[in-house]
Design an enzyme around this catalytic site. Structure first.
Site, PDB file in Angstrom:
ATOM      1  N   ASP A 204      -3.548   6.589  11.729  1.00  0.00           N
ATOM      2  CA  ASP A 204      -2.701   5.795  10.829  1.00  0.00           C
ATOM      3  C   ASP A 204      -1.381   6.547  10.659  1.00  0.00           C
ATOM      4  OD1 ASP A 204      -1.342   4.760   8.626  1.00  0.00           O
ATOM      5  OD2 ASP A 204      -3.173   4.362   7.479  1.00  0.00           O
TER       6      ASP A 204
ATOM      7  N   SER B 261       0.815  -1.221   0.000  1.00  0.00           N
ATOM      8  CA  SER B 261       0.000   0.000   0.000  1.00  0.00           C
ATOM      9  C   SER B 261       0.849   1.271   0.000  1.00  0.00           C
ATOM     10  CB  SER B 261      -0.935   0.006   1.211  1.00  0.00           C
ATOM     11  OG  SER B 261      -0.190  -0.117   2.401  1.00  0.00           O
TER      12      SER B 261
ATOM     13  N   HIS C 248       0.715   5.325   6.562  1.00  0.00           N
ATOM     14  CA  HIS C 248       0.460   5.876   5.219  1.00  0.00           C
ATOM     15  C   HIS C 248       0.580   7.397   5.232  1.00  0.00           C
ATOM     16  CE1 HIS C 248      -1.467   1.859   5.265  1.00  0.00           C
ATOM     17  NE2 HIS C 248      -0.819   1.792   4.114  1.00  0.00           N
TER      18      HIS C 248
END
Ligand SMILES: *[C@@H]1O[C@H](CO)[C@@H](O)[C@H](O)[C@H]1NC(C)=O
Ligand SMILES: *[C@@H]1O[C@H](CO)[C@@H](O)[C@H](O)[C@H]1NC(C)=O
Ligand SMILES: *[C@@H]1O[C@H](CO)[C@@H](O)[C@H](O)[C@H]1NC(C)=O
Ligand SMILES: *[C@@H]1O[C@H](CO)[C@@H](O)[C@H](O)[C@H]1NC(C)=O
Length: 285
Positions: free
Chosen positions: A261, A16, A264
């Protein structure tokens, strides 16, 4: 960049974080293309952005370990017991053939804190499996060595380019940069100023493995060493501003640190810089 990509396929392969870099590049380029001359489509593990007038595609292929694994479903991949199949690079590699520029990454999925399990023969769903366990560094070396062998076999160094992006740092422990412990990237609004800062999540041993394996490659692999420049950016993560796959509980909402998060990155943002490096290295090898 679009002129450089005319008639070509640029493909990102990995996890990702690499998808983030792919999305960053598409965002940087798509605005100059009229609405009816571009499209983006997803076919299972492959997402393709196409610029018609340039006959160019920018693609992302989900393969978090590069090798075949039980986490290969592009959407459902939160598997508690990760397992990889030895010698399986062609399972995914057959979908990469014909790309002119490849950008690989793989790192975070190897950091489980446990030995990595490799399946020998059979299927991931078999009740009784033959599984070999390897230390993280050995497992990682095996995977990127497979990748290099695939590149040597399938990429023509006269006509194509191969890149590899180093590990993307994360900011989950505020104590590491000298703040009160207990926090993370949540509420961070300024970068870390210590030029030597290096978080514990970016394993130096893995960096050494990358250096060793690539130095033995018969085909040049251009290394995008984004780790140090990204280490500083505790302020650049998506934190709480992202799609939540399940509704947040009251407890979580009362404590945003718990669901921030810190892996990311926001876009526009840091990953645009990674692409500026990619752009520079494409033009000035
Ligand atoms: C478009 O690009 C592909 C490679 O991605 C190439 O095979 C094909 O010949 C190109 N088509 C035209 C019309 O230039
Ligand atoms: C798996 O192994 C167990 C214990 O040896 C055995 O009882 C069972 O029949 C095996 N299952 C299969 C599907 O082979
Ligand atoms: C976030 O930062 C602001 C400004 O520094 C501060 O007032 C606030 O208490 C912080 N919130 C949390 C939950 O840490
Ligand atoms: C990447 O950069 C870091 C710091 O800037 C350096 O320590 C490391 O050796 C580099 N990695 C490789 C494989 O060259």
């Amino acid at each position: 960049m679009l002129e450089r990509l005319r008639g070509k396929r640029l493909m990102f392969v990995g996890d990702s974080l690499n998808r983030g870099q792919y999305v960053s590049l598409v965002c940087l380029l798509q605005s100059v293309i009229p609405e009816n001359a571009k499209f983006m489509k997803t076919f299972d593990s492959l997402t393709v952005f196409r610029a018609e007038e340039y006959n160019a595609t920018i693609e992302f292929y989900w393969a978090p370990f590069l090798l075949e694994s039980n986490s290969d479903n592009a959407i459902v991949h939160r598997v508690p017991d990760r397992m990889i199949r030895k010698g399986s690079i062609n399972k995914h590699g057959r979908h990469w053939k014909g790309a002119d520029i490849m950008v690989f990454n793989t790192y975070l999925w190897w950091c489980t804190g446990k030995k990595m399990k490799f399946l020998e023969g059979g299927s991931f769903d078999d009740e009784n499996k033959t599984v070999v366990e390897l230390e993280t560094e050995d497992a990682y070396r095996l995977a990127i060595t497979s990748m290099v062998r695939w590149v040597e076999k399938n990429m023509d160094p006269e006509k194509t380019r191969v890149f590899f992006t180093s590990m993307s740092p994360y900011h989950e422990k505020s104590g590491e940069w000298g703040d009160e412990p207990g926090g993370n990237c949540y509420n961070q609004t300024a970068p870390i100023e210590d030029p030597t800062y290096w978080g514990s999540g970016s394993r130096k041993a893995i960096m050494r493995v990358i250096g060793e394996v690539f130095s033995e490659s018969e085909i040049p692999i251009t290394f995008l060493n984004i780790t140090q420049l990204s280490e500083y950016r505790k302020d650049a993560h998506t934190a709480i501003y992202k799609k939540q796959w399940s509704p947040l509980t009251e407890e979580q909402l009362a404590n945003p640190v718990s669901y921030a998060d810190c892996v990311h990155w926001c876009l526009p943002g840091l990953q645009d810089t990674w692409n500026e490096l990619l752009f520079a290295k494409l033009f000035y090898p």
